[in-house]
Design an enzyme around this catalytic site. Sequence first.
Site, short mmCIF file in Angstrom:
data_model
loop_
_atom_site.label_atom_id
_atom_site.label_comp_id
_atom_site.label_asym_id
_atom_site.label_seq_id
_atom_site.Cartn_x
_atom_site.Cartn_y
_atom_site.Cartn_z
N GLY A 14 28.16 -4.25 -0.67
CA GLY A 14 27.32 -4.68 0.33
C GLY A 14 27.09 -6.19 -0.07
CG PHE A 37 33.01 1.57 2.07
CD1 PHE A 37 33.23 0.22 1.87
CD2 PHE A 37 33.44 2.37 0.93
CE1 PHE A 37 33.88 -0.31 0.66
CE2 PHE A 37 33.94 2.04 -0.25
CZ PHE A 37 34.19 0.64 -0.21
CG ASP A 62 25.39 9.24 -0.01
OD1 ASP A 62 24.72 8.64 -0.59
OD2 ASP A 62 25.28 9.85 1.25
CB SER A 128 12.19 -6.28 -1.09
OG SER A 128 11.58 -7.13 -0.11
CE1 TYR A 154 14.39 -2.29 2.59
CE2 TYR A 154 12.54 -3.91 3.14
CZ TYR A 154 13.85 -3.78 2.48
OH TYR A 154 14.13 -4.71 1.63
CE LYS A 158 14.70 -1.89 -1.24
NZ LYS A 158 16.02 -1.47 -2.13
CG PHE A 183 10.84 -14.38 -2.34
CD1 PHE A 183 10.95 -13.64 -3.69
CD2 PHE A 183 9.67 -14.55 -1.56
CE1 PHE A 183 9.56 -13.35 -4.23
CE2 PHE A 183 8.47 -14.18 -2.32
CZ PHE A 183 8.29 -13.72 -3.59
CG LEU A 205 16.38 -17.23 10.97
CD1 LEU A 205 16.17 -17.28 12.28
CD2 LEU A 205 15.55 -18.08 10.28
C1 UD1 Z 1 12.93 -9.07 6.59
C2 UD1 Z 1 11.91 -8.04 6.18
C3 UD1 Z 1 11.89 -7.76 4.74
C4 UD1 Z 1 13.31 -7.38 4.14
C5 UD1 Z 1 14.14 -8.69 4.75
C6 UD1 Z 1 15.73 -8.18 4.13
C7 UD1 Z 1 10.22 -8.30 7.85
C8 UD1 Z 1 8.87 -8.36 8.03
N1 UD1 Z 1 10.65 -8.20 6.62
O1 UD1 Z 1 12.45 -10.30 6.12
O2 UD1 Z 1 11.07 -6.67 4.28
O3 UD1 Z 1 13.42 -7.35 2.70
O4 UD1 Z 1 14.30 -8.73 5.98
O5 UD1 Z 1 16.45 -7.69 5.12
O6 UD1 Z 1 11.06 -7.47 8.84
N2 UD1 Z 1 13.20 -15.04 12.99
C9 UD1 Z 1 13.30 -15.43 14.12
N3 UD1 Z 1 14.20 -15.27 15.19
C10 UD1 Z 1 15.02 -14.06 14.87
C11 UD1 Z 1 14.99 -13.50 13.64
C12 UD1 Z 1 14.10 -13.92 12.72
O7 UD1 Z 1 12.37 -16.35 14.70
O8 UD1 Z 1 15.92 -13.53 15.80
C13 UD1 Z 1 12.07 -15.32 12.11
C14 UD1 Z 1 11.24 -14.21 11.44
O9 UD1 Z 1 10.13 -14.33 12.34
C15 UD1 Z 1 10.98 -14.57 10.29
C16 UD1 Z 1 12.26 -15.51 9.75
O10 UD1 Z 1 13.01 -15.61 10.95
O11 UD1 Z 1 9.94 -15.50 10.10
C17 UD1 Z 1 13.10 -14.61 8.96
O12 UD1 Z 1 13.27 -13.40 9.12
P1 UD1 Z 1 14.41 -12.35 8.81
O13 UD1 Z 1 15.71 -12.80 8.25
O14 UD1 Z 1 14.14 -11.18 9.66
O15 UD1 Z 1 13.62 -12.00 7.30
P2 UD1 Z 1 11.97 -11.43 6.80
O16 UD1 Z 1 11.27 -11.03 8.12
O17 UD1 Z 1 11.35 -12.49 5.99
#
Ligand code: UD1
Length: 342
Positions: A14, A37, A62, A128, A154, A158, A183, A205
């Site tokens: 992963g 996988f 698994d 997490s 999810y 944790k 984080f 993101l």
């Molecule tokens: C998310 C999970 C967290 C998990 C982590 C790992 C939530 C609330 N938290 O973290 O528990 O451990 O993923 O996979 O879902 N954003 C946008 N547009 C997008 C996607 C994201 O604006 O299309 C913003 C989100 O609002 C956030 C930031 O980007 O503020 C990060 O988002 P993301 O990467 O999904 O992570 P988390 O939400 O912090």
Amino acid sequence: MNESKYILVTGGAGYIGSHTVVELIQHGFVPVIIDDFSNSTEQVIDGLMEITRADIIVRKVDVCDFAKTKSIFEEFRFDGVIHFAAFKAVGESVKEPLNYYKNNLVGLINILDLAKEYEVKNIVFSSSCTVYGSPDGSRIVSEETKLQQATSPYGNTKRIGEQIISDLIKSGGDTKVLSLRYFNPVGAHSSALIGELPMGKPNNLMPIVTQSGIGKIGKIIVYGNDYNTLDGTCVRDYVHVVDVADAHVKGLSWLMKQENSLEEYINIGTGKGTSVLEIIHVFERISNTKLNWSFGPRREGDVEEIYADASKAMEILEWKSNKTVEDAVSDAWNWELKMKND
Ligand code: UD1
């Protein structure tokens, strides 16, 4: 005599697992990957071989299959286990809670059970920052910060995972467990031979930004611009995945030096917050690409702003992040470009 230290790495194909396998090999350990996988591909193993120039020991197993997992404990004498194998998509966990509880908790219980049976004392668990929920008061969280009710199945896996570990330690025996509370791990290996491989549409993101940058997906929606943060968008602690991998090697080495049974919980973050807009701007600058994005409504369950107090990681593991958000964006982008060229 063979002095090799064999380390079982569940979910080793992963995202964080594969980067950790590289660091383990570079520090003289012999990782044994088990992975089903379901959320990775065999190409990851090719990437690992190319980076490390080592044979990669891998078994398609698994971790929820007790008998097969047990056969791996029969095959190797492990000095430690790093347990990554788990599902991690928050939205999916809301739709399929039972799959998440089954996969994430049965897998953990099997590992703890087998580690006990085969006297493998050193265990690192992937936790997490989700266990802190939406912290009231300070946005910088230490391990002392009160844990909150999880907002998704999810996240709950944790929280419950940490409780299962705690109950096991209290029951006696000589198991030592270190839970690393990550984080937001981002970026890729600087070789661009391994990185994040989201199956289907990404939820996080960074892969959304790089995939949008390359034209694989369309417009980026920034979820909310009215948060009480520096620019109105959410703030997170984005930590380079290679630094996260390094924390596992330091964690494991520390565990091996401890004599008595213990449970320890350590934040793995940079201590620095970065907003969604800042990520977009860093990407545009580094990739010399204009992103297509607009503001949308808030995403349900999102935390406004959270970043790590990472001082305990320094005190106990002598770990701190070395790479910057710019490094992570640049490595994630190179990885995206490499995948396109392949
Ligand atoms: C998310 C999970 C967290 C998990 C982590 C790992 C939530 C609330 N938290 O973290 O528990 O451990 O993923 O996979 O879902 N954003 C946008 N547009 C997008 C996607 C994201 O604006 O299309 C913003 C989100 O609002 C956030 C930031 O980007 O503020 C990060 O988002 P993301 O990467 O999904 O992570 P988390 O939400 O912090």
